[in-house]
Design an enzyme around this catalytic site. Structure first.
Site, PDB file in Angstrom:
ATOM      1  N   ARG A  67      26.157  49.570  54.113  1.00 19.14           N
ATOM      2  CA  ARG A  67      26.213  48.327  53.325  1.00 19.14           C
ATOM      3  C   ARG A  67      24.990  48.228  52.415  1.00 19.14           C
ATOM      4  O   ARG A  67      25.074  47.810  51.274  1.00 19.14           O
ATOM      5  CB  ARG A  67      26.325  47.099  54.244  1.00 19.14           C
ATOM      6  CG  ARG A  67      26.262  45.796  53.473  1.00 19.14           C
ATOM      7  CD  ARG A  67      26.833  44.565  54.181  1.00 19.14           C
ATOM      8  NE  ARG A  67      26.774  44.572  55.614  1.00 19.14           N
ATOM      9  CZ  ARG A  67      25.691  44.274  56.351  1.00 19.14           C
ATOM     10  NH1 ARG A  67      24.561  43.947  55.762  1.00 19.14           N
ATOM     11  NH2 ARG A  67      25.752  44.299  57.666  1.00 19.14           N
ATOM     12  N   TYR A 119      37.065  34.143  31.790  1.00 16.85           N
ATOM     13  CA  TYR A 119      38.135  34.703  32.632  1.00 16.85           C
ATOM     14  C   TYR A 119      38.586  33.692  33.703  1.00 16.85           C
ATOM     15  O   TYR A 119      37.750  33.052  34.352  1.00 16.85           O
ATOM     16  CB  TYR A 119      37.607  35.991  33.274  1.00 16.85           C
ATOM     17  CG  TYR A 119      38.519  36.592  34.313  1.00 16.85           C
ATOM     18  CD1 TYR A 119      39.711  37.206  33.942  1.00 16.85           C
ATOM     19  CD2 TYR A 119      38.201  36.552  35.669  1.00 16.85           C
ATOM     20  CE1 TYR A 119      40.550  37.755  34.890  1.00 16.85           C
ATOM     21  CE2 TYR A 119      39.028  37.101  36.629  1.00 16.85           C
ATOM     22  CZ  TYR A 119      40.214  37.704  36.234  1.00 16.85           C
ATOM     23  OH  TYR A 119      41.037  38.246  37.176  1.00 16.85           O
ATOM     24  N   ASP A 194      29.860  39.346  30.600  1.00 20.85           N
ATOM     25  CA  ASP A 194      30.988  40.059  31.187  1.00 20.85           C
ATOM     26  C   ASP A 194      31.597  40.926  30.073  1.00 20.85           C
ATOM     27  O   ASP A 194      32.171  40.416  29.120  1.00 20.85           O
ATOM     28  CB  ASP A 194      32.010  39.033  31.719  1.00 20.85           C
ATOM     29  CG  ASP A 194      33.232  39.689  32.367  1.00 20.85           C
ATOM     30  OD1 ASP A 194      33.501  40.873  32.082  1.00 20.85           O
ATOM     31  OD2 ASP A 194      33.921  39.002  33.141  1.00 20.85           O
ATOM     32  N   LYS A 219      39.253  47.606  35.624  1.00 20.33           N
ATOM     33  CA  LYS A 219      39.917  47.765  34.334  1.00 20.33           C
ATOM     34  C   LYS A 219      39.531  49.105  33.693  1.00 20.33           C
ATOM     35  O   LYS A 219      39.931  50.136  34.203  1.00 20.33           O
ATOM     36  CB  LYS A 219      39.587  46.554  33.446  1.00 20.33           C
ATOM     37  CG  LYS A 219      39.608  45.200  34.179  1.00 20.33           C
ATOM     38  CD  LYS A 219      40.988  44.775  34.673  1.00 20.33           C
ATOM     39  CE  LYS A 219      40.967  43.616  35.656  1.00 20.33           C
ATOM     40  NZ  LYS A 219      40.271  42.401  35.276  1.00 20.33           N
TER      41      LYS A 219
HETATM   42  C1  LIG Z   1      39.679  41.257  35.990  1.00 21.63           C
HETATM   43  C2  LIG Z   1      38.497  40.537  35.454  1.00 21.63           C
HETATM   44  C3  LIG Z   1      37.506  40.016  36.299  1.00 21.63           C
HETATM   45  C4  LIG Z   1      37.626  40.062  37.809  1.00 21.63           C
HETATM   46  O1  LIG Z   1      37.566  41.354  38.292  1.00 21.63           O
HETATM   47  P1  LIG Z   1      38.326  41.819  39.653  1.00 21.63           P
HETATM   48  O2  LIG Z   1      37.975  43.259  39.711  1.00 21.63           O
HETATM   49  O3  LIG Z   1      39.778  41.543  39.454  1.00 21.63           O
HETATM   50  O4  LIG Z   1      37.736  41.014  40.761  1.00 21.63           O
HETATM   51  C5  LIG Z   1      36.396  39.412  35.722  1.00 21.63           C
HETATM   52  N1  LIG Z   1      36.275  39.301  34.380  1.00 21.63           N
HETATM   53  C6  LIG Z   1      37.225  39.774  33.540  1.00 21.63           C
HETATM   54  C7  LIG Z   1      37.036  39.611  32.079  1.00 21.63           C
HETATM   55  C8  LIG Z   1      38.359  40.406  34.039  1.00 21.63           C
HETATM   56  O5  LIG Z   1      39.295  40.858  33.201  1.00 21.63           O
END
Ligand SMILES: *Cc1c(COP(=O)(O)O)cnc(C)c1O
Length: 405
Positions: A67, A119, A194, A219
């Site tokens: 961890r 988001y 982000d 993604k």
């Molecule tokens: C998908 C997404 C998240 C969250 O990520 P997860 O891996 O699904 O927890 C945060 N910000 C954006 C812009 C996203 O597209």
């Protein structure tokens, strides 16, 4: 010198060598030195959760329990730091684990200034968990004019949260301007970006002055719709140490197997995203000319109010395109006609996906807010993959041609 010092030196000099290389070279080599003992060209997957100790409190090497740190995760953390032009990287079990980890840098009563179009999952976590359970105060506003951020700042403001490009309306924020305005008010406010929709291939917020870049690696970074993961990177040693401590305590870390898959996926990041940029641009242009399309939203189009900002701070415009079909067309009938685009949530992977935000990703957004954002029944978001452009265009053309108002 003990052998772990030697390994550390070997890894550090490897990364130093590749720091000055091109982005695609970094994708392949950063954090991926030939294994110290056998020279394997791929990092070993260290599944062990615990590491033996020679005597109490004296582990063999730098790891004691996974961890807190794991050798395969370390390979990936060095790689993502290299790609985001940062000194330090952390990987998390999801994008939301990363974002919630960052909020643990704050204490009750601290204020966060956040882009209004953030988001949906982040918004839900901020409003329904963090504000209520942790006593953090979140203020939301449009970041279109960064100067106006000053109107909502106070001595309690400790963090500014924005996104390079928002979902699904693809608003692009001027990152260096947000940093400049924020720091002119108070140097100590942490700017978090982000960067999920752009990936480090298209944009590197750390180079634009952000304190922390965060991404859902689920993604583009993973890129194959087979791992759930988040990343955070920073140049600040102080923030790095705080984030490491939070990460070890919260425990939202990915498995070494997933870390290996992310390393594997990242080797092709630049060619994947380059192809996605090209396919998306061509599709956006095609959609703009189709008689059954009302509006196309893509920062790569000159018609986008965010075109100039995107061009200034990014290498490309990404693989996500949103569009609205002509009123009166049955959206479910249109979706049924598509053969290559899969109807599914998420984005950034090699396969092309289509999302109907009003009924899928944005169903939890209150209807009046959705209306204000223009997310109605005819609104679609596509995540363009790496398939042959002709097949993608043909698929959309077939489905659109057959629709009548
Ligand atoms: C998908 C997404 C998240 C969250 O990520 P997860 O891996 O699904 O927890 C945060 N910000 C954006 C812009 C996203 O597209």
């Amino acid at each position: 010198m003990d052998k772990f010092d030697e390994i550390k030196k070997y890894q550090t000099s490897h990364d130093e060598e590749f720091k000055s290389k091109g982005f695609s070279t970094k994708c392949v080599h950063m954090g991926a030195e030939p294994d110290y003992i056998f020279g394997s060209v791929n990092p070993p997957i260290h599944l062990s959760t615990t590491f033996a100790q020679r005597e109490p409190g004296v582990p063999f090497g730098p790891y004691d329990y996974s961890r807190g740190g794991n050798p395969t995760r370390n390979n990936l953390e060095r790689l993502i730091a290299g790609l985001e032009s940062a000194e330090f990287g952390h990987v998390w079990s999801s994008g939301m684990a990363a974002m919630s980890g960052l909020i643990h840098l704050l204490k009750p009563g601290d204020e966060v200034l956040c882009i209004d179009d953030v988001y949906g999952g982040t918004q839900r976590y901020f409003k329904r968990v963090s504000a209520i359970q942790q006593g953090i105060v979140f203020n939301f506003m449009s970041f279109d004019d960064p100067k106006l951020l000053l109107t909502k700042m106070s001595e309690k403001t400790k963090m500014v949260v924005s996104e390079t490009t928002t979902n699904p309306t693809l608003k692009t924020t001027d990152i260096s301007e947000i940093v400049r305005v924020t720091k002119s008010y108070n140097q100590d406010i942490i700017v978090v970006i982000d960067n999920t929709f752009m990936s480090p291939y298209n944009c590197r917020p750390i180079e634009l002055g952000a304190d922390i870049v965060m991404e859902s690696a689920t993604k583009y970074i993973g890129g194959h719709s087979d791992i759930l993961m988040g990343i955070t990177c920073t140049n600040s040693k102080v923030l790095h140490e705080k984030i490491s401590f939070i990460q070890k305590n919260l425990g939202g870390v990915p498995s070494p197997l997933e870390c290996f898959l992310a390393i594997r996926g990242l080797k092709t990041l630049s060619i994947r995203v380059e192809r996605q940029n090209q396919n998306a641009m061509a599709i956006a242009k095609f959609l703009e000319t189709h008689k059954n399309v009302e509006k196309v939203i893509y920062p790569g189009l000159e018609s986008s109010p965010y075109h100039q900002i995107s061009k200034k701070q990014q290498k490309g415009f990404g693989g996500v395109v949103s569009f609205i079909i002509k009123g009166g067309i049955e959206s479910k009938a249109f979706l049924k006609k598509l053969k290559v685009f899969l109807l599914a949530e998420s984005l950034g992977s090699i396969e092309s996906l289509i999302d109907h935000p009003a009924l899928m990703t944005h169903l939890s957004v209150p209807e009046d807010v959705r209306k204000e954002l223009g997310i109605m029944d005819g609104f679609f978001r596509i995540s363009v993959g790496i398939e042959d452009l002709e097949d993608l265009l043909q698929d959309l053309k077939n489905a659109l041609d057959e629709m009548t108002v």
